[in-house]
Design a protein around this motif. Sequence first.
Motif, PDB file in Angstrom:
ATOM      1  N   HIS A  78      34.939 -24.258  27.830  1.00 18.13           N
ATOM      2  CA  HIS A  78      35.229 -24.574  29.231  1.00 18.13           C
ATOM      3  C   HIS A  78      34.197 -25.552  29.777  1.00 18.13           C
ATOM      4  N   GLU A  89      32.674 -14.343  33.032  1.00 20.29           N
ATOM      5  CA  GLU A  89      31.909 -13.991  31.828  1.00 20.29           C
ATOM      6  C   GLU A  89      30.822 -12.969  32.147  1.00 20.29           C
ATOM      7  N   CYS A  96      30.772 -16.637  26.440  1.00 16.80           N
ATOM      8  CA  CYS A  96      31.208 -17.435  25.289  1.00 16.80           C
ATOM      9  C   CYS A  96      29.960 -17.932  24.546  1.00 16.80           C
ATOM     10  N   CYS A  99      27.870 -20.816  26.269  1.00 20.69           N
ATOM     11  CA  CYS A  99      27.004 -20.361  27.357  1.00 20.69           C
ATOM     12  C   CYS A  99      25.887 -19.484  26.802  1.00 20.69           C
ATOM     13  N   ASN A 104      24.718 -20.914  31.653  1.00 23.43           N
ATOM     14  CA  ASN A 104      25.658 -21.414  32.659  1.00 23.43           C
ATOM     15  C   ASN A 104      25.072 -21.115  34.027  1.00 23.43           C
TER      16      ASN A 104
HETATM   17 ZN   LIG Z   1      31.026 -19.817  28.723  1.00 16.36          ZN
END
Ligand SMILES: [Zn+2]
Length: 233
Positions: A78, A89, A96, A99, A104
């Motif tokens: 993303h 998340e 993910c 990240c 992030n």
């Molecule tokens: Zn992520």
Amino acid sequence: MPDYKDFNLINMLTSIDGIIINETPLRVGVGRELSFGSPVDIVVYRVKGKPCIPGSSLKGVFRSLAEAIARSKNINVHEPWDDEIAKKEEEQKDFCPICGIFGNTRLASHVKVYDSMPKDGESVKVFYKYGVAIDRNFGSVKLGPFLEEFVEPGVEWTFRIDILNIEVFPEPKLEDLRTTLIKDILNIMRSFGIQVGARKSTGAGLIRLKEARWKVYCLKNGKFETSSEGDLV
Ligand SMILES: [Zn+2]
């Protein structure tokens, strides 16, 4: 479901130290310079008078590369600054792998990329070239010509990256997807090189990892102790 919020506990710290070479002309770090009276329109970014490749620029390139590799492995990717996804998340404690490496808006980064500076005693030659650009908003409007400064190819630079709590070395912990992504990035840097900075489309900014050594530190009795080390091959 990986919850990568593990900053309260330092299990392991991996430090990679090496040398990178710019194999093509290089300019990183500053956009259109507006310093009045400067004879050059766009200059190489410098720290204390020395050309520098900012760690933030390298990190940005690593993230894009990791995203491309992840896509090829069918891992969902993303936008880095999408806070909606970051929030999801965080709530689901399911970050993910991208990240989980680079962070992030709601998760700190597990890697720290240091500024690359010319190696000790390395004298850096620069050269100047006239360039033009196409205005992004008006497609066909040509800007310039302006004078651009580049670092000549063949300069050796320091390279250092610290990785927190990701077991890439001595052997990647395969159930952690982040380990193979990091390994892949290092392998690509070593074999093909990656591009940073300006004028990528004309081949500028190709840097290659010439050599590197990794060291894994573990916390023991409140002190960091080397647990393993080796050359990056
Ligand atoms: Zn992520």
